[in-house]
Design a protein around this motif. Structure first.
Motif, mmCIF file in Angstrom:
data_model
loop_
_atom_site.group_PDB
_atom_site.id
_atom_site.type_symbol
_atom_site.label_atom_id
_atom_site.label_comp_id
_atom_site.label_asym_id
_atom_site.label_seq_id
_atom_site.Cartn_x
_atom_site.Cartn_y
_atom_site.Cartn_z
ATOM 1 N N GLU A 6 6.613 7.307 9.953
ATOM 2 C CA GLU A 6 6.708 7.616 8.793
ATOM 3 C C GLU A 6 8.321 8.010 8.689
ATOM 4 O OE1 GLU A 6 4.873 10.918 5.541
ATOM 5 O OE2 GLU A 6 3.928 10.469 7.312
ATOM 6 N N GLU A 7 8.734 8.959 9.450
ATOM 7 C CA GLU A 7 10.278 9.723 9.466
ATOM 8 C C GLU A 7 11.352 8.282 9.465
ATOM 9 O OE1 GLU A 7 8.846 9.969 13.644
ATOM 10 O OE2 GLU A 7 8.228 10.279 11.483
ATOM 11 N N SER A 8 10.913 7.229 9.903
ATOM 12 C CA SER A 8 12.044 6.138 9.982
ATOM 13 C C SER A 8 11.874 4.958 9.112
ATOM 14 C CB SER A 8 12.046 5.611 11.790
ATOM 15 O OG SER A 8 12.062 6.542 12.406
ATOM 16 N N ILE A 9 10.905 5.061 8.236
ATOM 17 C CA ILE A 9 10.475 3.737 7.427
ATOM 18 C C ILE A 9 11.896 3.408 6.493
ATOM 19 C CG2 ILE A 9 9.424 3.131 5.180
ATOM 20 C CD1 ILE A 9 7.001 4.495 6.033
ATOM 21 N N HIS A 10 12.777 4.500 6.110
ATOM 22 C CA HIS A 10 13.855 4.127 5.238
ATOM 23 C C HIS A 10 15.155 4.192 5.996
ATOM 24 C CE1 HIS A 10 16.297 5.047 1.351
ATOM 25 N NE2 HIS A 10 16.342 3.822 1.686
ATOM 26 N N LEU A 43 13.629 -0.917 4.245
ATOM 27 C CA LEU A 43 12.480 -0.315 4.046
ATOM 28 C C LEU A 43 11.549 -1.137 5.158
ATOM 29 C CD1 LEU A 43 12.232 -0.400 0.284
ATOM 30 C CD2 LEU A 43 12.870 1.541 1.701
ATOM 31 N N ASP A 44 10.933 -0.435 6.114
ATOM 32 C CA ASP A 44 10.229 -0.966 7.129
ATOM 33 C C ASP A 44 8.947 -0.357 7.408
ATOM 34 O OD1 ASP A 44 9.006 -2.355 9.465
ATOM 35 O OD2 ASP A 44 10.856 -2.431 10.436
ATOM 36 N N THR A 45 7.842 -0.651 6.941
ATOM 37 C CA THR A 45 6.623 0.149 6.879
ATOM 38 C C THR A 45 5.890 0.259 8.280
ATOM 39 O OG1 THR A 45 5.061 -1.560 6.087
ATOM 40 C CG2 THR A 45 6.182 0.015 4.644
ATOM 41 N N SER A 83 0.595 -1.267 0.033
ATOM 42 C CA SER A 83 -0.202 -0.033 0.249
ATOM 43 C C SER A 83 0.881 1.341 0.019
ATOM 44 C CB SER A 83 -0.854 -0.245 1.367
ATOM 45 O OG SER A 83 -0.107 0.038 2.304
ATOM 46 N N TRP A 84 2.157 1.044 0.082
ATOM 47 C CA TRP A 84 2.930 2.239 0.194
ATOM 48 C C TRP A 84 4.151 2.463 -0.915
ATOM 49 C CZ3 TRP A 84 7.940 1.275 1.009
ATOM 50 C CH2 TRP A 84 8.225 -0.014 1.648
ATOM 51 N N THR A 85 4.303 1.298 -1.711
ATOM 52 C CA THR A 85 5.333 1.390 -2.690
ATOM 53 C C THR A 85 4.913 0.826 -3.920
ATOM 54 O OG1 THR A 85 7.816 1.059 -3.105
ATOM 55 C CG2 THR A 85 6.514 -0.699 -1.957
#
Length: 639
Positions: A532-536, A526-528, A7-9
């Motif tokens: 949000e600021e730590s996803i990547h 990449l950890d959904t 749902s995000w990439t």
């Protein structure tokens, strides 16, 4: 493992690769459905479209990858907030995040000289859709590949187990434990005509499951505009219907001959119907014959191809491998093109990778047999043999009892594996480097692995690491500076130069840097599940090095890592050298080994930006050697 479009990439590009600046793109989005649609776009927001209405969406240059999808069954309160049966609704004109399945997705990446786009059914299906290029700026249509069409109303025929409010759910989401349902193969629990194959047959142009090849990805020159049509006509190439002819003047002789005219017309209709049935039956018979002939050819192809390969490893029969694996009883895991089973052949334990369906991954199978079958190194998984018998494609490896590295480095509540101490992690990093150095610098031809990630690093009983899965590898002649190839690999580990499809073995060096950071931090790049600021992780690395807070990235669940903090920080600096956006500024793997063994220091004058934002940062050489013609982007799903 087959990771699906989330749902995000997008599967087209990893989230962290920002596209170079290019021309703004216009999407003309129209609703030809009989019901109201609330299309949404990221970037862009959303609108309400009644039947016959259109929306022009302007996507500014440099905004990166995105998607458009239809939301259906929406209702709103007096404040404009609401919900839909499909997708997110933060208000009629607001779209704060990607939609939830089922949703027919129009996915795109723009800029960098070439746009890539597709229709994805991996998140399910709710509305038929066209995604067609509209060449702009005087460009001819011949510069574009054709666009994807999904005109069939799949939802109206959706199998009961996949039917959900608002659409038709993906089989890969419903049957998460059954790989066959995600690739369209037959298994004891999944009929091919019922689940994923249902999507493929209903919309053959679409990206339907994670092992699709590049035939479902389309391309145009940057600057092309696009048209998205919901519920398009079944045949958009058909000419408009002719107007009705004027009614004849039924008087005089015409009235007298009416009876004979009616009889003649009835006779003509009957005769035409009979002829039509004969032609239809003949065509159907010929079609079935051709399909059976093609299937027979596919079932028996391959023997000649494999018989001529020099230096081949042991060739097994399918029956031998059935017996060795006890009818494929004990599954060890899944790769991008097949499942891996434990077995016993004579006195040796083996791991057998079985491709999931005939024809799928055939190129990758050949690449793996030819590549790893002719090289031998202590830090490369040994290929014992293979099977190419009719439609069966299997690879036989040495058994690695500790499994893949990802099991040992990612913290999660359901992972019972003990934490690795720093010395073990350091040893694993060193072994990966030595395996890559052999591929890049010690073979007759340079070999770029192109899918370096923890899932492809296997561990023996003493945690000695070996690189596996050479299905995406590429041979590069020593006299060629680089090679042009289709995009391949896994989101989260791809080097920035993949945007140009002109790569060298330095793409592996970038992936190695990502893996080192994952080993150090104990988390995925990449950890959904994170904020949000730590996803990547790599973007986070940029921020932490600039604020002198690198210690924050060290695995907090391992006290031993904290004890060896200074060594860990030095390893981070080596990783950052490997993560340089300009491929020419990355080290060779032999230099990495010298740093690990204390014979030299990591480069200190490096750029602390690790995420590409413009094409000038890629470090692309002018003279390229081509082993494949430039093609549309192809990204294998996570393997």
């Amino acid at each position: 493992m087959t990771a699906l479009s989330s749902s995000w990439t997008l599967h087209l590009l990893p989230l962290f690769l920002l596209l170079p600046v290019g021309n703004a793109i216009t999407f003309s989005i129209s609703n030809r459905c009989s019901n109201t649609i609330w299309p949404a776009a990221v970037p862009g927001g959303g609108v309400k479209l009644d039947p016959g209405e259109s929306w022009t969406l302007n996507v500014p240059a440099g905004t990166g990858p995105g998607r458009v999808w239809p939301r259906t069954g929406c209702s709103f309160d007096s404040t404009g907030k609401g919900s839909c049966q499909t997708g997110d609704c933060g208000g009629v004109l607001a779209c704060t995040s990607f939609g939830q399945p089922p949703a027919t997705l129009a996915e795109f990446t723009i800029g960098g000289g070439t746009d890539f786009f597709d229709i994805s059914l991996v998140d399910g299906f709710n509305v038929p859709m066209d995604f067609m290029p509209m060449p702009a700026n005087g460009q001819g249509g011949q510069a574009c590949s054709r666009g994807p069409r999904c005109a069939a109303n799949i939802t109206s025929q959706c199998p009961e187990k996949l039917t959900v409010p608002g659409g038709c759910n993906s089989a890969c989401r419903v049957f998460k434990q059954d790989k066959y349902c995600c690739t369209g193969n037959v298994s004891s629990t999944c009929e091919p005509t019922t689940y994923s194959v249902f999507f493929v047959r209903g919309c053959p142009d679409a990206y339907s499951y994670a092992t699709d090849d590049s035939s479902t990805t389309f391309s145009c020159p940057s600057g092309t505009n696009y048209q998205v049509v919901f519920c398009p006509p079944v045949d958009i190439s058909a000419s408009p219907p002719a107007t009705n002819p004027p009614a004849p003047d039924v008087t005089g002789t015409a009235r007298m001959n009416r009876s004979s005219f009616t009889k003649s017309r009835v006779f003509g209709v009957v005769l035409g119907s009979i002829v039509g049935l004969i032609v239809l039956f003949g065509s159907a018979t010929f079609f079935v014959y051709r399909k059976r002939k093609q299937r027979h050819k596919e079932m028996h192809e391959g023997d000649e191809e494999f018989g001529e390969l020099p230096g081949m490893p042991t060739r097994f029969t399918f029956q031998q491998l059935q017996e060795a694996t006890d009818q494929f009883r004990h599954k060890l895991g899944e790769g991008g093109f097949g499942s891996v089973f434990e077995g016993q052949y004579g006195e040796e334990r083996i791991a057998v990778k079985r491709l999931d369906r005939a024809g799928q991954g055939k190129r990758e199978f050949l690449a793996e047999v030819q590549t790893i079958g002719n090289i031998h190194h202590i830090h490369l998984v040994r290929l014992i043999g293979f099977c190419a018998e009719k439609s069966h494609r299997l690879l036989v490896y040495e058994y690695m009892p500790k499994g893949s590295l990802d099991r040992w480095i990612y913290y999660s509540h359901d992972n019972d594996a003990p934490f690795l101490d720093w010395q073990t992690r350091r040893k694993v990093i060193s072994h990966i480097a030595k395996g890559l150095c052999y591929l890049h610098e010690e073979c007759m031809k340079r070999i770029a692995h192109l899918d370096v990630k923890p899932q492809n690093i296997l561990l023996d009983e003493n945690f000695n690491a070996k690189i596996s899965d050479f299905g995406l590898s590429k041979l590069i002649d020593r006299d060629k500076s680089q090679v042009i190839t289709r995009m391949r690999g896994t989101p989260g580990y791809l080097a920035p130069e993949w945007l140009t499809s002109q790569i060298t073995e330095k793409a592996d060096v970038y992936s190695f840097g990502v893996v080192v950071m994952e080993i150090i931090s104990g988390r995925k790049n990449l950890d959904t599940s994170r904020s949000e600021e730590s996803i990547h992780l790599i973007t986070l690395l940029e921020e932490k090095v600039k604020s002198d807070e690198l210690e924050d990235l060290i695995d907090k669940y391992s006290s031993d890592m904290q004890v060896h903090k200074q060594e860990v920080l030095e390893m981070m600096r080596l990783a950052m050298w490997c993560l340089q956006i300009d491929s020419k500024r990355r080290p060779q793997m032999s230099e990495v080994i010298k740093v690990l063994e204390g014979h030299m220091n990591a480069e200190s004058k490096i750029d602390h930006n690790f995420v590409a934002t413009s094409q000038t940062m890629f470090g692309i050489a002018e003279n390229t050697g081509s082993s494949d013609p430039p093609q549309a982007s192809h990204l294998s799903a996570p393997r």
